[in-house]
Design a protein around this motif. Structure first.
Motif, PDB file in Angstrom:
ATOM      1  N   GLN A 165     -23.499  -4.979  46.224  1.00 39.09           N
ATOM      2  CA  GLN A 165     -23.500  -5.084  44.760  1.00 39.09           C
ATOM      3  C   GLN A 165     -22.172  -4.662  44.139  1.00 39.09           C
ATOM      4  N   GLY A 166     -21.459  -3.733  44.762  1.00 40.22           N
ATOM      5  CA  GLY A 166     -20.145  -3.331  44.246  1.00 40.22           C
ATOM      6  C   GLY A 166     -19.172  -4.494  44.244  1.00 40.22           C
ATOM      7  N   ALA A 167     -19.194  -5.282  45.306  1.00 43.36           N
ATOM      8  CA  ALA A 167     -18.302  -6.442  45.383  1.00 43.36           C
ATOM      9  C   ALA A 167     -18.656  -7.471  44.315  1.00 43.36           C
ATOM     10  N   TRP A 168     -19.959  -7.679  44.083  1.00 44.73           N
ATOM     11  CA  TRP A 168     -20.368  -8.630  43.046  1.00 44.73           C
ATOM     12  C   TRP A 168     -19.939  -8.137  41.673  1.00 44.73           C
ATOM     13  N   THR A 169     -20.058  -6.832  41.431  1.00 43.69           N
ATOM     14  CA  THR A 169     -19.641  -6.265  40.147  1.00 43.69           C
ATOM     15  C   THR A 169     -18.136  -6.413  39.955  1.00 43.69           C
ATOM     16  N   ARG A 170     -17.372  -6.075  40.997  1.00 46.74           N
ATOM     17  CA  ARG A 170     -15.914  -6.225  40.907  1.00 46.74           C
ATOM     18  C   ARG A 170     -15.515  -7.688  40.741  1.00 46.74           C
ATOM     19  N   LEU A 171     -16.206  -8.582  41.454  1.00 45.95           N
ATOM     20  CA  LEU A 171     -15.921 -10.013  41.322  1.00 45.95           C
ATOM     21  C   LEU A 171     -16.176 -10.462  39.884  1.00 45.95           C
ATOM     22  N   GLY A 172     -17.267  -9.988  39.302  1.00 46.32           N
ATOM     23  CA  GLY A 172     -17.560 -10.315  37.901  1.00 46.32           C
ATOM     24  C   GLY A 172     -16.449  -9.858  36.976  1.00 46.32           C
ATOM     25  N   ARG A 173     -15.961  -8.648  37.201  1.00 49.81           N
ATOM     26  CA  ARG A 173     -14.864  -8.111  36.376  1.00 49.81           C
ATOM     27  C   ARG A 173     -13.602  -8.961  36.552  1.00 49.81           C
ATOM     28  N   CYS A 174     -13.302  -9.324  37.790  1.00 49.70           N
ATOM     29  CA  CYS A 174     -12.134 -10.180  38.035  1.00 49.70           C
ATOM     30  C   CYS A 174     -12.254 -11.478  37.257  1.00 49.70           C
ATOM     31  N   CYS A 175     -13.417 -12.094  37.341  1.00 46.43           N
ATOM     32  CA  CYS A 175     -13.624 -13.368  36.653  1.00 46.43           C
ATOM     33  C   CYS A 175     -13.498 -13.203  35.138  1.00 46.43           C
ATOM     34  N   LEU A 176     -14.029 -12.103  34.595  1.00 40.32           N
ATOM     35  CA  LEU A 176     -13.886 -11.834  33.161  1.00 40.32           C
ATOM     36  C   LEU A 176     -12.410 -11.739  32.781  1.00 40.32           C
ATOM     37  N   ALA A 200     -18.012 -15.320  36.095  1.00 40.63           N
ATOM     38  CA  ALA A 200     -18.303 -13.913  35.805  1.00 40.63           C
ATOM     39  C   ALA A 200     -19.796 -13.718  35.606  1.00 40.63           C
ATOM     40  N   THR A 201     -20.410 -14.601  34.831  1.00 47.93           N
ATOM     41  CA  THR A 201     -21.856 -14.508  34.585  1.00 47.93           C
ATOM     42  C   THR A 201     -22.636 -14.619  35.891  1.00 47.93           C
ATOM     43  N   ALA A 202     -22.257 -15.557  36.730  1.00 47.47           N
ATOM     44  CA  ALA A 202     -22.950 -15.752  38.009  1.00 47.47           C
ATOM     45  C   ALA A 202     -22.819 -14.506  38.898  1.00 47.47           C
ATOM     46  N   ALA A 203     -21.623 -13.939  38.969  1.00 47.11           N
ATOM     47  CA  ALA A 203     -21.400 -12.765  39.819  1.00 47.11           C
ATOM     48  C   ALA A 203     -22.177 -11.558  39.292  1.00 47.11           C
ATOM     49  N   LEU A 204     -22.140 -11.346  37.981  1.00 52.86           N
ATOM     50  CA  LEU A 204     -22.838 -10.196  37.411  1.00 52.86           C
ATOM     51  C   LEU A 204     -24.355 -10.382  37.484  1.00 52.86           C
ATOM     52  N   ASP A 205     -24.830 -11.612  37.342  1.00 54.39           N
ATOM     53  CA  ASP A 205     -26.268 -11.876  37.530  1.00 54.39           C
ATOM     54  C   ASP A 205     -26.690 -11.511  38.946  1.00 54.39           C
ATOM     55  N   ARG A 206     -25.854 -11.840  39.917  1.00 53.91           N
ATOM     56  CA  ARG A 206     -26.167 -11.518  41.317  1.00 53.91           C
ATOM     57  C   ARG A 206     -26.204 -10.003  41.508  1.00 53.91           C
ATOM     58  N   ALA A 207     -25.261  -9.290  40.921  1.00 53.45           N
ATOM     59  CA  ALA A 207     -25.249  -7.821  41.021  1.00 53.45           C
ATOM     60  C   ALA A 207     -26.540  -7.251  40.443  1.00 53.45           C
ATOM     61  N   LEU A 208     -26.994  -7.808  39.327  1.00 50.10           N
ATOM     62  CA  LEU A 208     -28.230  -7.317  38.707  1.00 50.10           C
ATOM     63  C   LEU A 208     -29.470  -7.695  39.506  1.00 50.10           C
ATOM     64  N   GLN A 223     -31.022  -1.832  37.901  1.00 60.51           N
ATOM     65  CA  GLN A 223     -30.612  -0.625  37.185  1.00 60.51           C
ATOM     66  C   GLN A 223     -29.093  -0.459  37.124  1.00 60.51           C
ATOM     67  N   ASN A 224     -28.350  -1.410  37.677  1.00 62.97           N
ATOM     68  CA  ASN A 224     -26.888  -1.331  37.690  1.00 62.97           C
ATOM     69  C   ASN A 224     -26.380  -1.351  36.254  1.00 62.97           C
ATOM     70  N   THR A 225     -25.746  -0.279  35.819  1.00 60.12           N
ATOM     71  CA  THR A 225     -25.254  -0.201  34.443  1.00 60.12           C
ATOM     72  C   THR A 225     -23.757  -0.492  34.342  1.00 60.12           C
ATOM     73  N   ILE A 226     -23.120  -0.731  35.477  1.00 59.83           N
ATOM     74  CA  ILE A 226     -21.681  -1.010  35.444  1.00 59.83           C
ATOM     75  C   ILE A 226     -21.454  -2.332  34.762  1.00 59.83           C
TER      76      ILE A 226
END
Length: 74
Positions: free
Chosen positions: A39-50, A58-66, A71-74
């Motif tokens: 999940q950390g990689a998905w969150t970081r990937l989302g941030r990179c895309c943003l 970004a939406t796809a990566a952050l959806d995957r993290a969630l 409960q991921n609040t990052i």
């Protein structure tokens, strides 16, 4: 150190430097391919895309993290 651990360290180093550019995106994409439940990689990937203005990715990566951790609040 194995390849995945090396990639993870690179990704963390990028994040600590505030570097969420194309190289950081590439490293995090590779991590998500090798370890789809990271999940950390998905969150970081989302941030990179943003940061790169790639909002659909970004939406796809952050959806995957969630999906991995609702409960991921990052």
């Amino acid at each position: 150190m194995d390849h995945l651990a090396s990639l993870e360290q690179q990704a963390i180093d990028f994040a600590k430097r505030g570097d969420f550019g194309p190289d950081a995106r590439s490293v995090n994409e590779e991590i998500t391919t090798l370890s789809p439940s990271n999940q950390g990689a998905w969150t970081r990937l989302g941030r990179c895309c943003l940061e790169l203005g790639q909002l659909d990715d970004a939406t796809a990566a952050l959806d995957r993290a969630l999906q991995l951790n609702p409960q991921n609040t990052i």
